[in-house]
Design a protein around this motif. Structure first.
Motif, PDB file in Angstrom:
ATOM      1  N   ASP A  77      77.906  21.471   8.278  1.00 10.54           N
ATOM      2  CA  ASP A  77      76.935  20.880   7.364  1.00 10.54           C
ATOM      3  C   ASP A  77      75.594  20.631   8.046  1.00 10.54           C
ATOM      4  N   ALA A  80      73.824  23.898   8.426  1.00  8.87           N
ATOM      5  CA  ALA A  80      73.306  24.319   7.123  1.00  8.87           C
ATOM      6  C   ALA A  80      72.047  23.532   6.755  1.00  8.87           C
ATOM      7  N   LEU A  81      72.011  22.250   7.115  1.00  8.32           N
ATOM      8  CA  LEU A  81      70.803  21.451   6.887  1.00  8.32           C
ATOM      9  C   LEU A  81      69.620  22.038   7.644  1.00  8.32           C
ATOM     10  N   THR A  84      68.514  25.188   5.935  1.00  8.38           N
ATOM     11  CA  THR A  84      67.818  24.894   4.679  1.00  8.38           C
ATOM     12  C   THR A  84      66.370  24.519   4.936  1.00  8.38           C
ATOM     13  N   LEU A  85      66.153  23.642   5.902  1.00  6.44           N
ATOM     14  CA  LEU A  85      64.786  23.232   6.214  1.00  6.44           C
ATOM     15  C   LEU A  85      63.945  24.403   6.714  1.00  6.44           C
ATOM     16  N   GLY A  87      64.428  27.497   5.984  1.00  5.88           N
ATOM     17  CA  GLY A  87      64.196  28.364   4.833  1.00  5.88           C
ATOM     18  C   GLY A  87      63.117  27.847   3.904  1.00  5.88           C
ATOM     19  N   LEU A  88      62.834  26.561   3.954  1.00 10.26           N
ATOM     20  CA  LEU A  88      61.779  25.964   3.140  1.00 10.26           C
ATOM     21  C   LEU A  88      60.437  25.947   3.866  1.00 10.26           C
ATOM     22  N   LEU A 331      65.357  16.056  -0.272  1.00 10.32           N
ATOM     23  CA  LEU A 331      66.689  16.567   0.057  1.00 10.32           C
ATOM     24  C   LEU A 331      67.710  15.473  -0.198  1.00 10.32           C
ATOM     25  N   GLU A 334      74.387  16.874  -2.163  1.00  9.99           N
ATOM     26  CA  GLU A 334      74.761  17.511  -3.420  1.00  9.99           C
ATOM     27  C   GLU A 334      75.879  16.780  -4.158  1.00  9.99           C
ATOM     28  N   VAL A 351      66.381  18.959  -3.796  1.00  9.17           N
ATOM     29  CA  VAL A 351      67.041  20.063  -3.095  1.00  9.17           C
ATOM     30  C   VAL A 351      68.420  19.557  -2.678  1.00  9.17           C
ATOM     31  N   VAL A 353      71.899  19.434  -0.814  1.00 10.49           N
ATOM     32  CA  VAL A 353      72.433  19.952   0.449  1.00 10.49           C
ATOM     33  C   VAL A 353      73.788  19.299   0.690  1.00 10.49           C
ATOM     34  N   ARG A 354      74.713  20.044   1.244  1.00  9.36           N
ATOM     35  CA  ARG A 354      76.065  19.515   1.462  1.00  9.36           C
ATOM     36  C   ARG A 354      76.134  18.642   2.713  1.00  9.36           C
TER      37      ARG A 354
END
Length: 383
Positions: A77, A80-81, A84-85, A87-88, A331, A334, A351, A353-354
């Motif tokens: 997780d 993935a965080l 995600t950041l 990717g933004l 963020l 989820e 946004v 996020v898991r």
């Protein structure tokens, strides 16, 4: 690479995301028990967790292992965080990973198993172009910022100031036990007090301890949660160090330590708050701001843990620990659908996020991140 961060809500450009690699367990000693006292006794059955007094009589500590599956899922997780950041469009920096065979660390009269630099918000405070390493209150986290040293050095070489607050000795007698002993302050009602601090030849009396996550950054204004004497000493040092560059506002016992699962600023004039009473605990100059209060946490959105084996370190309100990308984008976990709906109704872009095991590892997205560059300046939001 420029250190420039005065708040938690203007457009995020660079951030440090913590590492969960090799988070294998918790060293439960007096420092750990005191720091997590409110959650350990306030939100779970008192019989579920043996207290420190029942641990090894010689070492006065107990290593509490974390199940491998939970540690692996946490690592997934957090990675993935970070992705995600990135990717933004945010530049993401990472600490050194704690090796799986990390040696125990030691101070004067104590030793502890180190933890990875996961909750990077805790032991560092970024104020504009200055890195301030704050004095830790948990022995196992004493050297945690060394895992961030390569990132801090790069910012320093690019022109940032780099300061370390005085480091506490962390003997038993260093700690102010008043919060844990004052049962009226704990959210769960009467609790078992932490007793039996042992004298040491290294005692220097109560020492300053202050986490960066106790500080709400609002441009020129800093709101700091103070729950006992260790915190008060840390805030006094901070005031003397900062001089007239900032206005420091104390709030008294809004929480046992960290403020960022109680209240966070989402934009100038708007707070996300745990409950309506937060307004009355804030400095008077901020009570006119809007306070968004989401629904009570849905306990069904959390994994079910074993009372005897899994050490829960946060309250069910941990999902308020959100990370703003800008004044309109947040963020959010989820699984926290009530908070997502509340923010969307307030016209924020969410946004999701898991983050599955937030109650086991003591942090959410705000804890896991340390924003090092935001577009906002040293604004006076009260003028």
């Amino acid at each position: 690479m420029r250190l420039h961060s005065h708040d938690d809500f203007t457009t995020l450009r660079e951030v440090i995301v913590g590492s969960a690699a090799n988070y294998l367990g918790h060293d439960r000693d007096l420092s750990f028990e005191l720091f997590h006292h409110e959650t350990l006794t306030g939100f779970r059955s008192a019989w579920a967790y043996p207290r420190l007094a029942q641990a090894d009589a010689d070492t006065r500590r107990e290593n509490w292992a974390i199940k491998e599956r939970y540690a692996e899922e946490l690592h997934e997780d957090v990675e993935a965080l970070a992705a995600t950041l990135a990717g933004l469009g945010v530049t993401v920096h990472r600490p050194l990973a704690l090796p799986p065979d990390a040696a125990r660390i030691a101070g004067l009269g104590w030793e502890a198993a180190p933890t990875p630099a996961l909750n990077v918000r805790d032991n560092t405070l970024i104020l504009g172009g200055e890195i301030i390493e704050t004095p830790p209150a948990i022995r196992s986290r004493y050297l945690e910022t060394r895992l961030l040293a390569p990132v801090f050095r790069a910012y320093f070489e690019a022109g940032a100031r780099w300061t370390t607050m005085p480091r506490p000795t962390l003997t038993d007698m260093s700690f102010d036990l008043s919060y844990a002993r004052d049962t009226a302050t704990t959210l769960g009602g009467p609790t078992e007090a932490i007793d039996g601090p042992q004298p040491s030849p290294y005692d220097v009396g109560l020492e300053m301890m202050l986490d960066g996550a106790q500080v709400l950054r609002l441009g020129r204004d800093l709101v700091v949660n103070v729950a006992q004497s260790n915190h008060e000493q840390g805030v006094h040092w901070l005031e003397r160090h900062l001089g007239d560059r900032y206005r420091v506002h104390r709030v008294w016992r809004m929480a046992d330590n960290h403020i960022d699962s109680m209240v966070l600023a989402l934009r100038p004039g708007v707070f996300l708050a745990r409950h309506d009473g937060i307004r009355d605990l804030m400095p008077e100059s901020f009570r006119s701001w809007r306070y968004i209060v989401p629904p009570e946490p849905d306990l069904g959105s959390f994994p079910v843990y074993d009372d005897y084996e899994d050490l829960v370190l946060t309250s069910p309100y941990i999902d308020l620990n959100v990370l703003s990308l800008d004044e309109n984008t947040v963020l959010v976990n989820e699984q926290c659908t009530g908070l997502i709906k509340t923010l969307e109704a307030e016209h924020f872009t969410v946004v999701p996020v898991r983050h599955r095991h937030r109650r086991l590892f003591g942090g959410g997205f705000h804890c896991f991140t340390l924003d090092t560059c935001r577009e906002g300046g040293l604004e006076d939001y009260l003028s």
